[in-house]
Design a protein around this motif. Structure first.
Motif, mmCIF file in Angstrom:
data_model
loop_
_atom_site.group_PDB
_atom_site.id
_atom_site.type_symbol
_atom_site.label_atom_id
_atom_site.label_comp_id
_atom_site.label_asym_id
_atom_site.label_seq_id
_atom_site.Cartn_x
_atom_site.Cartn_y
_atom_site.Cartn_z
ATOM 1 N N VAL A 200 0.862 -1.184 0.000
ATOM 2 C CA VAL A 200 0.000 0.000 0.000
ATOM 3 C C VAL A 200 0.900 1.236 0.000
ATOM 4 C CG1 VAL A 200 -1.740 1.322 1.248
ATOM 5 C CG2 VAL A 200 -1.850 -1.179 1.230
ATOM 6 N N VAL A 201 0.669 2.126 -0.949
ATOM 7 C CA VAL A 201 1.398 3.396 -1.004
ATOM 8 C C VAL A 201 0.352 4.502 -1.007
ATOM 9 C CG1 VAL A 201 3.019 4.833 -2.289
ATOM 10 C CG2 VAL A 201 3.255 2.341 -2.347
ATOM 11 N N GLY A 202 0.326 5.298 0.062
ATOM 12 C CA GLY A 202 -0.714 6.318 0.098
ATOM 13 C C GLY A 202 -0.608 7.262 1.280
ATOM 14 N N ASN A 203 -1.610 8.118 1.391
ATOM 15 C CA ASN A 203 -1.636 9.109 2.466
ATOM 16 C C ASN A 203 -2.348 8.550 3.690
ATOM 17 O OD1 ASN A 203 -4.378 9.214 1.811
ATOM 18 N ND2 ASN A 203 -4.162 11.062 0.575
ATOM 19 N N ARG A 204 -2.456 9.392 4.698
ATOM 20 C CA ARG A 204 -3.029 8.932 5.968
ATOM 21 C C ARG A 204 -4.477 8.499 5.802
ATOM 22 N NH1 ARG A 204 -1.461 10.271 11.721
ATOM 23 N NH2 ARG A 204 -3.106 9.242 12.902
ATOM 24 N N LYS A 205 -5.206 9.173 4.909
ATOM 25 C CA LYS A 205 -6.608 8.810 4.689
ATOM 26 C C LYS A 205 -6.735 7.346 4.276
ATOM 27 C CE LYS A 205 -8.786 13.193 3.339
ATOM 28 N NZ LYS A 205 -9.476 13.885 2.223
ATOM 29 N N VAL B 227 4.256 10.151 1.344
ATOM 30 C CA VAL B 227 3.415 8.966 1.232
ATOM 31 C C VAL B 227 3.986 7.869 2.120
ATOM 32 C CG1 VAL B 227 2.590 9.479 -1.082
ATOM 33 C CG2 VAL B 227 4.691 8.160 -0.803
ATOM 34 N N HIS B 228 3.099 7.073 2.704
ATOM 35 C CA HIS B 228 3.502 5.949 3.544
ATOM 36 C C HIS B 228 3.648 4.703 2.684
ATOM 37 C CE1 HIS B 228 1.111 8.807 5.914
ATOM 38 N NE2 HIS B 228 1.865 8.470 6.959
ATOM 39 N N ILE B 229 4.616 3.868 3.019
ATOM 40 C CA ILE B 229 4.805 2.595 2.332
ATOM 41 C C ILE B 229 4.465 1.490 3.331
ATOM 42 C CG2 ILE B 229 6.340 1.214 0.905
ATOM 43 C CD1 ILE B 229 5.923 4.182 0.018
ATOM 44 N N VAL B 230 3.466 0.676 2.975
ATOM 45 C CA VAL B 230 2.961 -0.363 3.880
ATOM 46 C C VAL B 230 3.153 -1.731 3.225
ATOM 47 C CG1 VAL B 230 0.966 -1.216 5.156
ATOM 48 C CG2 VAL B 230 1.242 1.248 4.764
ATOM 49 N N ARG B 231 3.753 -2.678 3.988
ATOM 50 C CA ARG B 231 3.924 -4.046 3.497
ATOM 51 C C ARG B 231 3.171 -4.991 4.412
ATOM 52 N NH1 ARG B 231 9.947 -5.778 3.280
ATOM 53 N NH2 ARG B 231 9.631 -5.700 5.548
ATOM 54 N N ASP B 232 2.193 -5.667 3.849
ATOM 55 C CA ASP B 232 1.392 -6.624 4.628
ATOM 56 C C ASP B 232 0.838 -5.994 5.902
ATOM 57 O OD1 ASP B 232 1.815 -8.598 2.743
ATOM 58 O OD2 ASP B 232 3.611 -9.369 3.754
ATOM 59 N N GLY B 233 0.320 -4.796 5.778
ATOM 60 C CA GLY B 233 -0.360 -4.135 6.892
ATOM 61 C C GLY B 233 0.540 -3.413 7.866
ATOM 62 N N VAL B 234 1.859 -3.382 7.611
ATOM 63 C CA VAL B 234 2.793 -2.722 8.528
ATOM 64 C C VAL B 234 3.520 -1.596 7.790
ATOM 65 C CG1 VAL B 234 4.828 -3.016 9.988
ATOM 66 C CG2 VAL B 234 3.119 -4.852 9.830
ATOM 67 N N VAL B 235 3.546 -0.405 8.405
ATOM 68 C CA VAL B 235 4.254 0.729 7.808
ATOM 69 C C VAL B 235 5.755 0.479 7.923
ATOM 70 C CG1 VAL B 235 4.673 3.208 7.874
ATOM 71 C CG2 VAL B 235 2.385 2.323 8.413
ATOM 72 N N ILE B 236 6.434 0.410 6.766
ATOM 73 C CA ILE B 236 7.872 0.131 6.795
ATOM 74 C C ILE B 236 8.713 1.327 6.341
ATOM 75 C CG2 ILE B 236 7.500 -2.334 6.387
ATOM 76 C CD1 ILE B 236 8.457 -1.771 3.466
ATOM 77 N N GLY B 237 8.047 2.395 5.880
ATOM 78 C CA GLY B 237 8.824 3.545 5.450
ATOM 79 C C GLY B 237 7.942 4.661 4.935
ATOM 80 N N ALA B 238 8.592 5.757 4.576
ATOM 81 C CA ALA B 238 7.884 6.915 4.030
ATOM 82 C C ALA B 238 8.783 7.582 2.989
ATOM 83 C CB ALA B 238 7.520 7.899 5.133
ATOM 84 N N ILE B 239 8.154 8.157 1.987
ATOM 85 C CA ILE B 239 8.884 8.863 0.936
ATOM 86 C C ILE B 239 8.373 10.297 0.882
ATOM 87 C CG2 ILE B 239 9.398 8.974 -1.535
ATOM 88 C CD1 ILE B 239 9.008 5.983 -1.686
ATOM 89 N N ALA B 240 9.301 11.254 1.035
ATOM 90 C CA ALA B 240 8.962 12.676 0.959
ATOM 91 C C ALA B 240 9.281 13.192 -0.436
ATOM 92 C CB ALA B 240 9.740 13.461 2.007
#
Length: 641
Positions: A417-422, A450-463
């Motif tokens: 999942v790559v997306g915003n807080r919403k 944007v947040h980077i989520v792998r299998d339901g866990v936030v693993i990073g962010a890209i500015a």
């Protein structure tokens, strides 16, 4: 000179010849009657002067009467015929000559105004040098086919629309985009017919030639815009439809009451609404022509007049206030390597058409130096296979876009999942505190995260950051100085929007908006009584551009859709054209008011002069024609705005 040449010359200069002959006959007849006793000869010459100058006028008047649309020429014809009937030959010749002279000067001036784009047509060369069968060949520019290679040497005008395939140069694009400074062109860049290659040699693959070029489309739209009536023009035309019969009725009534034929004829002459009818069109045509030469395409007088009432300008952020060149500013991993974060994000975004997805994909393929860990360089760029320059990013197994929020993809059995807080809140994904702190800090800088989520866990962010246009603060200030409110509409969150709005100096902003939300905001402003202009790219902001009173599309050069649909189109991505377009529209609106006011004042003063016997038939026509020329010259001031 043979007979055929004489006929061609006469047809080309017919109106000027008629005016000159009528004027010479008028002068001869008046002089003969003044210095001698040859009254019959003088009268004959003056009648001939009236016939020569008034024949075409009378023909038009006949068609007006038979079609039941009485106009100015009907009034002039009645006045001239009436003057001859009562023996006022001098007045008859004077009225016809002055009207013919005024019409000729009016026509010349209007042609000059309408041909404001003629110089653009002259910018397109008639021939092009193409490469055919391995050889260079000169052909007509209209015969160049799509896909053919055109060779443009330094100093030559570019004959076609196309893409540069070899060479680099500075190109003067002023005829199409209005840009004052030359634009550097190299492999892959688009060029337009009518622009000037200033330095190096270019080879251009043709995408449009002949009538299918950006310049030709601009000229066509401008001609259509100049022909389209504005609300003021339509109102005056409807007024004139009833006004002219009223003047005739007034003249007849005056004769019945006073038995003074000269008074009646003079009322016919001074009642001509010439200045009133010609004033608004010349203002509109001048403004549209000026705008086109400055890289602003206006769809017509209706939109131009409406733009003169604008009191609020709404800007899209991305690609409008910013350069639209989003780039990754920072990649941070949380319990994961930054390289892995960027790789997963690139896989998820590979099939996305969003500008943020493009920036992530570009960083993964070509910009390993952008990868960091907690804001510091990782030093992994040379060893991590995810960061190998120009490497191929795998395709996701499946891909889904969540509009305004992000993307969801699967790859190698894992959900990304790559997306915003919403989007994360919607999917009930918990955001760790350290991630939240990082996102807030970056957003306060005006960056989008944007947040980077792998299998339901936030693993990073890209500015990511999209640099502001350097001119944006000045443009906003210029609009504010003109008494116009400014607002920014963006899909970014509150913190990013606030940071950008503060940096630009904009009055207000609305954040976290989907395209349909922007449309709703525009509707709200209009309901509050504002006349709203919306500035966007002409495609992504189509709903709000259509909803605004005036939609202004940026960067429309080469984009036929934007040229077709926008109320105004800025041919280049030049924000500084916006204050110019808005203030030109306001100046045009006032210019129309001035012309209408001058026309009404002139008729009122002439009417008062006739009723008090201070205005004669010839003097009335002279002042009337002078008022026509005055409104034309006043409207032409907009050519130099």
């Amino acid at each position: 000179m043979d007979t055929q040449s004489v006929k061609q010359y006469y047809r080309k200069h017919q109106q000027a010849i008629i005016v000159a002959v009528s004027g010479l006959l008028y002068a001869a007849g008046w002089t003969l009657g003044y210095v001698s006793a040859f009254d019959t000869a003088s009268a004959s010459i003056l009648i001939l002067a009236a016939i020569v100058g008034g024949y075409d006028i009378a023909k038009t008047a006949y068609h007006e009467v038979t079609s039941r649309t009485l106009g100015i020429k009907t009034l002039v014809t009645l006045a001239a015929v009436g003057a001859i009937v009562i023996g006022s030959y001098w007045e008859a010749a004077a009225v016809v000559f002055l009207f013919a002279l005024g019409s000729y000067l009016e026509g010349r001036t209007m042609r000059k105004t309408r041909n404001a784009l003629e110089e653009l047509l002259e910018m397109t060369p008639d021939t092009a040098t193409v490469r055919r069968d391995g050889k260079q060949k000169e052909v007509s520019a209209r015969e160049v086919e799509e896909g053919e290679i055109v060779i443009v040497k330094p100093g030559e005008n570019i004959p076609v629309d196309g893409d540069v395939v070899e060479g680099e140069s500075a190109v003067n694009q002023a005829p199409v985009t209005g840009e004052s400074a030359p634009v550097h062109k190299a492999d892959g860049d688009e060029v337009y017919a009518g622009t000037i290659n200033q330095e190096g040699s270019l080879e251009v693959r043709t995408t449009g030639s002949g009538t299918d070029t950006t310049l030709q489309r601009i000229i066509q739209r401008v001609e259509e815009a100049q022909e389209a009536q504005s609300p003021t023009e339509s109102l005056i035309d409807r007024f004139a439809k009833y006004y002219t019969p009223s003047v005739i009725a007034l003249s007849i009534g005056a004769y019945v009451v006073t038995q003074n034929a000269i008074l009646s004829l003079t009322l016919l002459v001074i009642g001509c609404p010439g200045a009133l009818v010609i004033g608004p069109p010349v203002s509109i045509v001048s403004a549209i022509g000026n705008a086109a030469r400055s890289g602003v395409l206006m769809k017509g007088g209706e939109h131009l007049e409406r733009a003169g009432k604008i009191d609020l300008v709404a800007f899209d952020k991305t690609g409008t206030l910013t350069k639209g060149e989003t780039a990754v500013a920072d990649v941070t991993g949380f319990d994961a390597k930054a390289g892995d974060v960027l790789e997963l994000a690139a896989i998820a975004e590979k099939k996305s058409e969003h500008h943020l997805g493009d920036a992530i994909l570009e960083a993964a393929q070509d910009r390993p130096a952008a990868v960091t860990d907690g804001g510091a360089a990782t030093g992994q760029a040379d060893t991590n296979p995810a960061l190998t320059e120009a490497r191929s990013v795998p395709n996701p197994d499946d891909f889904d876009v969540v509009a305004g929020k992000g993307v969801i993809a699967h790859h190698d059995g894992r959900e990304i999942v790559v997306g915003n807080r919403k989007l994360l809140d919607e999917r009930e994904i918990k955001i760790p505190e350290e991630v939240g702190d990082y996102v807030r800090e970056r957003e306060e800088r005006g960056e989008t995260v944007v947040h980077i989520v792998r299998d339901g866990v936030v693993i990073g962010a890209i500015a990511m950051r999209d640099e502001l246009r350097e001119v944006a603060p000045g443009v906003v200030q210029e609009l504010q100085d003109a008494g116009i409110e400014t607002v920014m509409l963006t899909g970014d969150n509150e913190r990013v929007a606030a940071a950008v709005a503060e940096e630009v100096g904009i009055d207000d902003y609305r954040a976290e908006l989907l395209p349909e939300d922007k449309q709703t905001v525009i509707e709200e402003y209009r309901k509050d009584g504002h006349v709203v202009a919306m500035v966007g790219d002409g495609i992504n902001d189509a709903p709000s551009l259509a909803t605004a009173d005036v939609g202004i599309a940026m960067g429309a050069a080469g984009t036929d859709t934007a040229i077709e649909t926008a109320d105004m189109a800025l041919m280049a991505d030049d924000l500084e054209r916006i204050p110019y377009a808005v203030t030109l529209s306001k100046a045009t609106r006032w210019n129309i008011y001035e012309n209408v006011g001058l026309a009404v004042l002139t008729v009122s003063l002439l009417l008062a002069g006739v009723l008090t016997s201070y205005v004669t038939l010839a003097l009335g026509m002279l002042v009337h024609e002078a008022s026509v020329l005055a409104v034309i010259l006043n409207g032409m001031r907009l050519l130099r705005y």
